[in-house]
Design a protein around this motif. Sequence first.
Motif, PDB file in Angstrom:
ATOM      1  N   ALA A 142      43.296  33.203  57.208  1.00  0.00           N
ATOM      2  CA  ALA A 142      43.621  34.424  56.660  1.00  0.00           C
ATOM      3  C   ALA A 142      45.003  34.883  57.117  1.00  0.00           C
ATOM      4  CB  ALA A 142      42.887  35.516  57.766  1.00  0.00           C
TER       5      ALA A 142
ATOM      6  N   TRP B  31      36.267  40.652  55.210  1.00  0.00           N
ATOM      7  CA  TRP B  31      36.554  42.100  55.397  1.00  0.00           C
ATOM      8  C   TRP B  31      35.084  42.935  55.923  1.00  0.00           C
ATOM      9  CZ3 TRP B  31      41.539  42.325  55.123  1.00  0.00           C
ATOM     10  CH2 TRP B  31      42.292  43.460  55.230  1.00  0.00           C
TER      11      TRP B  31
ATOM     12  N   PHE C 210      39.854  40.387  51.276  1.00  0.00           N
ATOM     13  CA  PHE C 210      40.871  39.400  51.628  1.00  0.00           C
ATOM     14  C   PHE C 210      41.778  39.214  50.480  1.00  0.00           C
ATOM     15  CE2 PHE C 210      42.572  35.023  52.412  1.00  0.00           C
ATOM     16  CZ  PHE C 210      43.610  35.575  53.395  1.00  0.00           C
TER      17      PHE C 210
ATOM     18  N   THR D 214      48.050  34.725  53.742  1.00  0.00           N
ATOM     19  CA  THR D 214      48.951  35.670  53.644  1.00  0.00           C
ATOM     20  C   THR D 214      50.428  35.557  53.594  1.00  0.00           C
ATOM     21  OG1 THR D 214      47.037  36.746  54.428  1.00  0.00           O
ATOM     22  CG2 THR D 214      49.116  38.120  54.139  1.00  0.00           C
TER      23      THR D 214
ATOM     24  N   VAL E  92      48.438  40.493  58.901  1.00  0.00           N
ATOM     25  CA  VAL E  92      47.375  39.947  58.952  1.00  0.00           C
ATOM     26  C   VAL E  92      47.453  38.821  60.184  1.00  0.00           C
ATOM     27  CG1 VAL E  92      45.533  38.671  57.582  1.00  0.00           C
ATOM     28  CG2 VAL E  92      46.932  40.546  56.530  1.00  0.00           C
TER      29      VAL E  92
ATOM     30  N   HIS F 134      45.857  39.838  50.129  1.00  0.00           N
ATOM     31  CA  HIS F 134      47.022  38.751  50.116  1.00  0.00           C
ATOM     32  C   HIS F 134      47.281  38.528  48.512  1.00  0.00           C
ATOM     33  CE1 HIS F 134      43.650  35.657  49.241  1.00  0.00           C
ATOM     34  NE2 HIS F 134      44.716  34.791  49.037  1.00  0.00           N
TER      35      HIS F 134
ATOM     36  N   TYR G 299      42.293  35.947  62.088  1.00  0.00           N
ATOM     37  CA  TYR G 299      40.993  35.603  61.545  1.00  0.00           C
ATOM     38  C   TYR G 299      39.970  36.976  61.767  1.00  0.00           C
ATOM     39  CZ  TYR G 299      35.889  34.189  60.904  1.00  0.00           C
ATOM     40  OH  TYR G 299      34.766  34.328  60.480  1.00  0.00           O
TER      41      TYR G 299
ATOM     42  N   VAL H 224      38.455  39.387  58.747  1.00  0.00           N
ATOM     43  CA  VAL H 224      39.326  39.487  57.720  1.00  0.00           C
ATOM     44  C   VAL H 224      38.876  38.642  56.313  1.00  0.00           C
ATOM     45  CG1 VAL H 224      41.864  38.814  56.817  1.00  0.00           C
ATOM     46  CG2 VAL H 224      41.319  39.667  59.272  1.00  0.00           C
ATOM     47  N   LEU H 225      38.316  37.472  56.454  1.00  0.00           N
ATOM     48  CA  LEU H 225      38.003  36.893  55.405  1.00  0.00           C
ATOM     49  C   LEU H 225      36.784  37.374  54.479  1.00  0.00           C
ATOM     50  CD1 LEU H 225      38.275  33.305  56.307  1.00  0.00           C
ATOM     51  CD2 LEU H 225      39.890  34.558  55.221  1.00  0.00           C
TER      52      LEU H 225
END
Length: 354
Positions: free
Chosen positions: A69, A104, A144, A73, A86, A148, A89, A101-102
């Motif tokens: 993550a 969300w 994610f 980014t 970010v 990014h 993770y 994050v991956l």
Amino acid sequence: MSNVAACLLEPSDERPTWMPSDVVEADQVVFLVIDGLGWEQWQQRKAITPTFAAMGASPITTVAPSTTATAMTSICTGLTPGEHGVIGYRMDMGAGEVLNVLRWSIVGRDSRSSIPPEKVQPHEAFFGHRPASVTRAEFKSSGFTQAHLDGVRFVGYRTTSTLVAEVGKALRRNEPFVYAYYDGIDKVAHEYGLGDIYDAELRFVDRLVADIMDELPTGAALVVTADHGQVDVGDNQVHLAPEVLSQVASQSGEGRFRWLHARPGRTRELLDAATEHHSDTGWVVSQDQTVDEGWFGPVVTDAARSRLGDVALVAREPVSYIDKDDTGPYVLIGRHGSLTSAEMLVPLFTSTNG
């Protein structure tokens, strides 16, 4: 790590020594990121990767934490973690809510509406160049991806053969810069560790890169890097000591870079307890120390800092620190996130056609 794309898209007279001049001057560039391929893991397996072995190769350093993550980014925005925000993770977004994050998501709930990705990470990908970006089709609408890769021209692929085909099509359209992403090595390392199955996947990726090279027209270049390396932790899963947990309100981060969030007024006690019980396997440092020492770059915004914990427990040995709220369908064998050379050093491979 965060300046690779800048070297290719916005070259300057201050080109890093590790980026060959013929790559910077190429008519077209394919920039391929292979998730999870560390420099040290590749060095130990050069004999089974003839394509990589024939390319120009040098180690470069990823960002902290050494996790997808954060690193992806940085790769795509050209910014340090402290700038883009970010910063892990699993990030604490306030009020005890920890965002995966991956995915969300928070505790399995889609959080794209309540936590808009473009507000968490507002910076443009690839400096606003909007390149063709070839990545898995199922990632198109993910939070994610919005965080990014917002603004790119998304080109989804379903199989690796279509990854190669889509890269070739973009080159034949005379695209000056084509971004591509492949995640197989990371998936295999997580589930199977760094043994025979990892070696089989690496052989496959070496052939995949050879296929992409076959698509390069005269005057084009291929640049390959990764977001992080891997450590095989096996079943070395460390449960936090009761004396530590009694000071903890919540946890974020991941197994090899665990953030501990202190109960109100207990930060000093938490740091002392974590140092006493876990400094044999990891680095135990305060939030202030990580920021003062520049772990996340020279600038850490207020937003980024608000997502950090009070104490960082960062694995030095091949272990993973257990958090009952950070689980998946299987126990991860290959892990990353920490600051060891196995995780922080990634390869930069380059090749030009003509």
